[in-house]
Design an enzyme around this catalytic site. Structure first.
Site, PDB file in Angstrom:
ATOM      1  N   ASP A 145      32.965  37.255  44.343  1.00 33.77           N
ATOM      2  CA  ASP A 145      32.125  37.721  45.452  1.00 33.77           C
ATOM      3  C   ASP A 145      32.438  38.652  46.549  1.00 33.77           C
ATOM      4  O   ASP A 145      31.727  38.653  47.547  1.00 33.77           O
ATOM      5  CB  ASP A 145      31.354  36.348  45.652  1.00 33.77           C
ATOM      6  CG  ASP A 145      32.851  35.801  46.659  1.00 33.77           C
ATOM      7  OD1 ASP A 145      32.628  34.088  46.751  1.00 33.77           O
ATOM      8  OD2 ASP A 145      33.773  35.511  46.888  1.00 33.77           O
ATOM      9  N   GLU A 146      33.617  38.849  46.363  1.00 34.67           N
ATOM     10  CA  GLU A 146      34.243  39.358  47.657  1.00 34.67           C
ATOM     11  C   GLU A 146      34.171  41.210  47.400  1.00 34.67           C
ATOM     12  O   GLU A 146      33.914  42.161  48.618  1.00 34.67           O
ATOM     13  CB  GLU A 146      35.882  39.390  47.099  1.00 34.67           C
ATOM     14  CG  GLU A 146      36.781  38.490  46.509  1.00 34.67           C
ATOM     15  CD  GLU A 146      38.511  38.353  47.829  1.00 34.67           C
ATOM     16  OE1 GLU A 146      38.511  37.369  47.956  1.00 34.67           O
ATOM     17  OE2 GLU A 146      38.014  39.426  47.999  1.00 34.67           O
ATOM     18  N   TYR A 167      41.759  44.987  46.084  1.00 36.18           N
ATOM     19  CA  TYR A 167      41.459  44.007  44.961  1.00 36.18           C
ATOM     20  C   TYR A 167      40.009  44.022  44.894  1.00 36.18           C
ATOM     21  O   TYR A 167      39.398  44.688  44.083  1.00 36.18           O
ATOM     22  CB  TYR A 167      41.959  42.652  45.055  1.00 36.18           C
ATOM     23  CG  TYR A 167      41.086  41.757  44.496  1.00 36.18           C
ATOM     24  CD1 TYR A 167      40.955  40.471  44.719  1.00 36.18           C
ATOM     25  CD2 TYR A 167      41.255  42.304  42.664  1.00 36.18           C
ATOM     26  CE1 TYR A 167      38.860  40.280  44.096  1.00 36.18           C
ATOM     27  CE2 TYR A 167      40.637  41.341  42.030  1.00 36.18           C
ATOM     28  CZ  TYR A 167      39.533  40.051  42.298  1.00 36.18           C
ATOM     29  OH  TYR A 167      38.733  39.032  41.770  1.00 36.18           O
TER      30      TYR A 167
HETATM   31  N1  LIG Z   1      40.351  32.887  40.639  1.00 38.82           N
HETATM   32  C1  LIG Z   1      39.022  32.869  40.890  1.00 38.82           C
HETATM   33  O1  LIG Z   1      39.210  32.504  42.375  1.00 38.82           O
HETATM   34  C2  LIG Z   1      38.400  34.412  41.002  1.00 38.82           C
HETATM   35  C3  LIG Z   1      37.403  34.367  41.487  1.00 38.82           C
HETATM   36  C4  LIG Z   1      36.097  35.114  41.042  1.00 38.82           C
HETATM   37  C5  LIG Z   1      36.379  35.983  40.090  1.00 38.82           C
HETATM   38  N2  LIG Z   1      37.493  36.063  39.816  1.00 38.82           N
HETATM   39  C6  LIG Z   1      37.766  36.957  38.858  1.00 38.82           C
HETATM   40  O2  LIG Z   1      37.792  36.243  37.427  1.00 38.82           O
HETATM   41  C7  LIG Z   1      38.848  37.143  36.476  1.00 38.82           C
HETATM   42  C8  LIG Z   1      39.548  36.302  36.307  1.00 38.82           C
HETATM   43  O3  LIG Z   1      40.578  35.804  37.050  1.00 38.82           O
HETATM   44  P1  LIG Z   1      41.740  34.902  37.010  1.00 38.82           P
HETATM   45  O4  LIG Z   1      41.803  33.771  37.822  1.00 38.82           O
HETATM   46  O5  LIG Z   1      41.616  34.189  35.341  1.00 38.82           O
HETATM   47  O6  LIG Z   1      42.943  35.659  36.933  1.00 38.82           O
HETATM   48  P2  LIG Z   1      44.174  35.441  36.534  1.00 38.82           P
HETATM   49  O7  LIG Z   1      44.980  36.660  37.690  1.00 38.82           O
HETATM   50  O8  LIG Z   1      44.895  34.240  36.570  1.00 38.82           O
HETATM   51  O9  LIG Z   1      44.141  36.219  34.995  1.00 38.82           O
HETATM   52  C9  LIG Z   1      44.018  37.130  34.620  1.00 38.82           C
HETATM   53  C10 LIG Z   1      45.137  37.814  33.562  1.00 38.82           C
HETATM   54  O10 LIG Z   1      43.746  39.328  32.761  1.00 38.82           O
HETATM   55  C11 LIG Z   1      44.956  39.763  32.206  1.00 38.82           C
HETATM   56  N3  LIG Z   1      45.170  40.758  32.770  1.00 38.82           N
HETATM   57  C12 LIG Z   1      45.347  41.930  33.742  1.00 38.82           C
HETATM   58  N4  LIG Z   1      45.043  42.909  33.644  1.00 38.82           N
HETATM   59  C13 LIG Z   1      44.950  43.307  31.952  1.00 38.82           C
HETATM   60  C14 LIG Z   1      45.609  44.033  31.368  1.00 38.82           C
HETATM   61  N5  LIG Z   1      45.941  45.599  31.975  1.00 38.82           N
HETATM   62  N6  LIG Z   1      45.816  44.156  29.752  1.00 38.82           N
HETATM   63  C15 LIG Z   1      45.722  42.828  29.733  1.00 38.82           C
HETATM   64  N7  LIG Z   1      45.163  41.858  30.038  1.00 38.82           N
HETATM   65  C16 LIG Z   1      45.083  41.824  31.241  1.00 38.82           C
HETATM   66  C17 LIG Z   1      46.473  38.825  33.137  1.00 38.82           C
HETATM   67  O11 LIG Z   1      47.822  38.663  32.152  1.00 38.82           O
HETATM   68  C18 LIG Z   1      45.941  37.750  33.164  1.00 38.82           C
HETATM   69  O12 LIG Z   1      46.358  36.806  32.374  1.00 38.82           O
HETATM   70  C19 LIG Z   1      39.219  38.475  36.936  1.00 38.82           C
HETATM   71  O13 LIG Z   1      38.373  39.214  36.369  1.00 38.82           O
HETATM   72  C20 LIG Z   1      38.825  38.459  38.261  1.00 38.82           C
HETATM   73  O14 LIG Z   1      38.590  38.947  39.473  1.00 38.82           O
HETATM   74  C21 LIG Z   1      38.029  35.050  40.298  1.00 38.82           C
HETATM   75  C1  LIG Z   2      37.016  34.676  45.068  1.00 32.31           C
HETATM   76  C2  LIG Z   2      37.984  35.587  45.087  1.00 32.31           C
HETATM   77  O1  LIG Z   2      39.068  34.521  45.096  1.00 32.31           O
HETATM   78  C3  LIG Z   2      39.872  34.183  45.161  1.00 32.31           C
HETATM   79  O2  LIG Z   2      41.004  35.654  46.279  1.00 32.31           O
HETATM   80  P1  LIG Z   2      40.956  34.936  47.963  1.00 32.31           P
HETATM   81  O3  LIG Z   2      42.104  35.304  48.667  1.00 32.31           O
HETATM   82  O4  LIG Z   2      40.056  33.851  48.403  1.00 32.31           O
HETATM   83  O5  LIG Z   2      41.832  33.644  47.087  1.00 32.31           O
HETATM   84  P2  LIG Z   2      43.265  32.894  47.940  1.00 32.31           P
HETATM   85  O6  LIG Z   2      43.317  31.307  46.682  1.00 32.31           O
HETATM   86  O7  LIG Z   2      44.181  33.440  47.840  1.00 32.31           O
HETATM   87  O8  LIG Z   2      42.789  32.670  49.649  1.00 32.31           O
HETATM   88  C4  LIG Z   2      42.032  31.849  49.761  1.00 32.31           C
HETATM   89  C5  LIG Z   2      41.648  32.154  51.152  1.00 32.31           C
HETATM   90  O9  LIG Z   2      43.450  30.877  52.105  1.00 32.31           O
HETATM   91  C6  LIG Z   2      44.380  31.790  52.883  1.00 32.31           C
HETATM   92  N1  LIG Z   2      45.460  31.247  51.879  1.00 32.31           N
HETATM   93  C7  LIG Z   2      45.789  31.458  50.939  1.00 32.31           C
HETATM   94  C8  LIG Z   2      47.083  31.576  50.180  1.00 32.31           C
HETATM   95  C9  LIG Z   2      47.821  30.833  50.507  1.00 32.31           C
HETATM   96  O10 LIG Z   2      49.027  30.913  50.681  1.00 32.31           O
HETATM   97  N2  LIG Z   2      47.967  30.344  52.175  1.00 32.31           N
HETATM   98  C10 LIG Z   2      46.126  30.858  53.058  1.00 32.31           C
HETATM   99  O11 LIG Z   2      46.523  30.652  53.577  1.00 32.31           O
HETATM  100  C11 LIG Z   2      43.611  33.315  52.307  1.00 32.31           C
HETATM  101  O12 LIG Z   2      43.706  33.726  53.547  1.00 32.31           O
HETATM  102  C12 LIG Z   2      42.405  33.159  52.161  1.00 32.31           C
HETATM  103  O13 LIG Z   2      41.552  33.554  53.201  1.00 32.31           O
HETATM  104  C13 LIG Z   2      41.155  34.977  43.949  1.00 32.31           C
HETATM  105  O14 LIG Z   2      41.844  35.453  43.907  1.00 32.31           O
HETATM  106  C14 LIG Z   2      39.880  36.299  43.674  1.00 32.31           C
HETATM  107  O15 LIG Z   2      40.261  37.118  42.432  1.00 32.31           O
HETATM  108  C15 LIG Z   2      38.431  36.011  43.557  1.00 32.31           C
HETATM  109  O16 LIG Z   2      37.730  37.062  43.263  1.00 32.31           O
END
Ligand SMILES: NC(=O)c1ccc[n+]([C@@H]2O[C@H](COP(=O)([O-])OP(=O)(O)OC[C@H]3O[C@@H](n4cnc5c(N)ncnc54)[C@H](O)[C@@H]3O)[C@@H](O)[C@H]2O)c1
Ligand SMILES: C[C@H]1O[C@H](OP(=O)(O)OP(=O)(O)OC[C@H]2O[C@@H](n3ccc(=O)[nH]c3=O)[C@H](O)[C@@H]2O)[C@H](O)[C@@H](O)C1=O
Length: 332
Positions: A145-146, A167
Site C-alpha cells: 500500500d506504500e 523502497y
Molecule cells: N512485511 C510487510 O509488512 C509487507 C507489507 C506489504 C508488502 N510487503 C511485500 O511483501 C513481500 C514480502 O515481504 P516480507 O516482509 O516477507 O519481506 P522479507 O524481507 O522478510 O523477505 C523478502 C525475501 O525475499 C528474498 N529476496 C529479496 N531479493 C531477492 C532476490 N534478488 N533473489 C531471491 N530472493 C530475494 C529475501 O532473501 C527474503 O527472504 C515483499 O515484496 C514486500 O514488498 C511486505
Molecule cells: C506496507 C509496508 O509495511 C512495512 O513498512 P513500514 O515502514 O510501514 O514498516 P516499519 O515497521 O519499518 O515501520 C512502521 C512505522 O514504525 C516506525 N518505526 C519503525 C521501526 C522502528 O524501530 N521504530 C519506528 O518508529 C516507522 O518510522 C514507521 O512509521 C514493510 O516493511 C514494507 O515492506 C511495506 O510494504
C-alpha cells in the site's frame, strides 16, 4: 509429461517473513501441489531457517538458493527451457528488499534488486508465451500500500501512485512495468497491495518485532520522530487467507487488490500496547521509560488510507484482532 502433482508453484522470496508463512501453511494444506521456493537468503531470511528446514522434509517442497536479480539464465532454464519437466504454471512473488529504512541508505540497490527480480520473472513468462501460446502461467505479485504514498484521501485500487521513499518507488515502478507486460504481451498477473503485516518469523527491523526483541532484551525501543505516524496492521494469517481466495479465483487475473485491516494505530500507541501486553504490571511511567525517541526517517509517510472493498467482495475480512495477534506473538 508425467504429472505427479495437480499444480507446480514457484514461490520467490519464500524464505522471508511472509513467504515462509505462506509455505508453512500451503505446503501442508496442498499436498497435491508442488512448491519450489527460490530465495537468495538475505538478512531477513534468517528468521525462517528453522521452518524451511522442516519443509525440506516434505516431498512436495524444493528449495533453490538463487539471486533472482542476477540469475536470469538459470530462471529461464527453470521456467522456460525446462517447462516440460518442471511444468510451473503459478508464480507467487514475495521477493524484494522490503525495508524502508534500508532503502534510504542504498536506493540504487533497491532499484536494481526489486525491479530486476520481478522483471526477470515477467521476461520468462513472456518468452514462454512466445514459445507456446497454449501455456498459461499466472503471477501473483505482492506489492504494497506504500505505492499510494502519504494519503489522507481514501485510495481504492485505481488510486494514483505517489511513493515517497525509495523502497515504495521500486514497488510502484514494478507495478507499472507489470501493467506494460499485461498490455504488450497479454500476461496474466494479479497485484496484491497489503498494508503492514506482522506475525511469526518477521526480522526485527520492523516496528513489531523490534519492539518485542528490545522488550525481551531490556533495551530501549526506538521511536522515529514523535511516534505520531500511523499504520494499519494485518496478521499474516489473515493475509494468507486473502491470498488463497484471490489465487483460487480465476476472475482475479489482471486485477489489483488492496488487502488490509481497519485497525489503524500510531507508532507510539502500538509500542505502548505491546509493552502492556508483554507485562500488564508495567506502570505508564515504566512503559514511557522503555521508549527512546530517535531522529525520524528522511520522509515518513504519516498514514495510508486504502479501501479494501474488492477483496471483501470475495468474502474476506480480517479475523485476528491486533490485540489478539500481538498477544499470541508475545507468547510465541
Ligand atoms: N512485511 C510487510 O509488512 C509487507 C507489507 C506489504 C508488502 N510487503 C511485500 O511483501 C513481500 C514480502 O515481504 P516480507 O516482509 O516477507 O519481506 P522479507 O524481507 O522478510 O523477505 C523478502 C525475501 O525475499 C528474498 N529476496 C529479496 N531479493 C531477492 C532476490 N534478488 N533473489 C531471491 N530472493 C530475494 C529475501 O532473501 C527474503 O527472504 C515483499 O515484496 C514486500 O514488498 C511486505
Ligand atoms: C506496507 C509496508 O509495511 C512495512 O513498512 P513500514 O515502514 O510501514 O514498516 P516499519 O515497521 O519499518 O515501520 C512502521 C512505522 O514504525 C516506525 N518505526 C519503525 C521501526 C522502528 O524501530 N521504530 C519506528 O518508529 C516507522 O518510522 C514507521 O512509521 C514493510 O516493511 C514494507 O515492506 C511495506 O510494504
Amino acid at each position: 509429461m508425467t504429472r505427479f502433482y495437480d499444480k507446480y508453484v514457484l514461490v520467490t522470496g519464500g524464505a522471508g517473513f511472509i513467504g515462509s508463512n505462506f509455505l508453512e501453511y500451503f505446503v501442508r494444506k496442498y499436498p497435491n501441489y508442488h512448491f519450489t521456493c527460490i530465495d537468495k537468503l538475505n538478512y531477513a531470511s534468517q528468521c525462517s531457517t528453522a521452518s524451511l528446514s522442516v519443509l525440506k522434509g516434505y516431498p512436495n517442497f524444493t528449495f533453490i538458493k538463487l539471486d533472482l536479480s542476477e540469475s536470469f539464465s538459470e530462471l529461464r532454464q527453470l521456467l522456460v527451457e525446462d517447462f516440460p519437466i518442471n511444468q510451473i504454471t503459478d508464480i507467487v512473488n514475495f521477493a524484494a528488499e522490503s525495508s524502508v529504512d534500508k532503502s534510504f541508505s542504498d536506493p540504487l540497490y533497491f532499484t536494481r534488486n526489486n525491479i530486476l527480480v520481478t522483471q526477470n520473472l515477467l521476461e520468462c513468462m513472456r518468452l514462454l508465451k512466445q514459445q507456446n501460446s497454449q501455456i498459461s502461467v499466472r503471477l501473483l505479485h505482492i506489492s504494497t500500500d506504500e505505492v499510494y504514498g502519504d494519503s489522507d484521501i481514501l485510495n481504492d485500487e485505481q488510486g494514483r501512485l505517489l511513493p515517497t521513499n525509495p523502497y515504495a518507488a521500486t514497488k510502484a515502478s514494478i507495478d507499472l512495468i507489470i501493467h506494460s507486460y499485461q498490455c504488450s504481451y497479454d500476461l496474466s498477473v494479479t497485484i496484491i497491495r497489503p498494508n503492514n503485516i506482522y506475525g511469526p518469523h518477521q526480522y526485527p527491523d520492523k516496528i513489531v518485532p523490534v519492539t518485542i526483541e528490545r522488550l525481551t532484551k531490556g533495551i530501549k525501543i526506538p521511536i522515529h520522530g514523535i511516534g505520531s505516524n500511523k499504520r494499519r496492521y494485518l496478521h499474516v494469517q489473515d493475509f494468507l487467507d486473502a491470498l488463497e481466495l484471490i489465487w483460487q479465483n480465476d476472475e482475479s487475473i489482471n486485477e489489483i487488490y488492496n488487502v488490509g485491516s481497519d485497525e489503524e494505530i500510531s507508532n507510539l500507541s502500538l509500542v505502548k500496547l505491546i509493552c502492556h501486553l508483554y507485562d500488564r504490571k508495567l506502570t505508564k511511567e515504566q512503559i514511557n521509560d522503555k521508549v527512546q525517541f530517535i531522529p525520524d526517517r528522511n520522509y515518513n509517510d504519516m498514514k495510508y488510507s486504502t479501501t479494501c472493498g474488492k477483496i471483501k467482495s470475495l468474502g474476506w475480512k480480517p479475523r485476528i484482532k491486533l490485540v489478539d495477534g500481538l498477544s499470541s506473538l508475545l507468547v510465541e
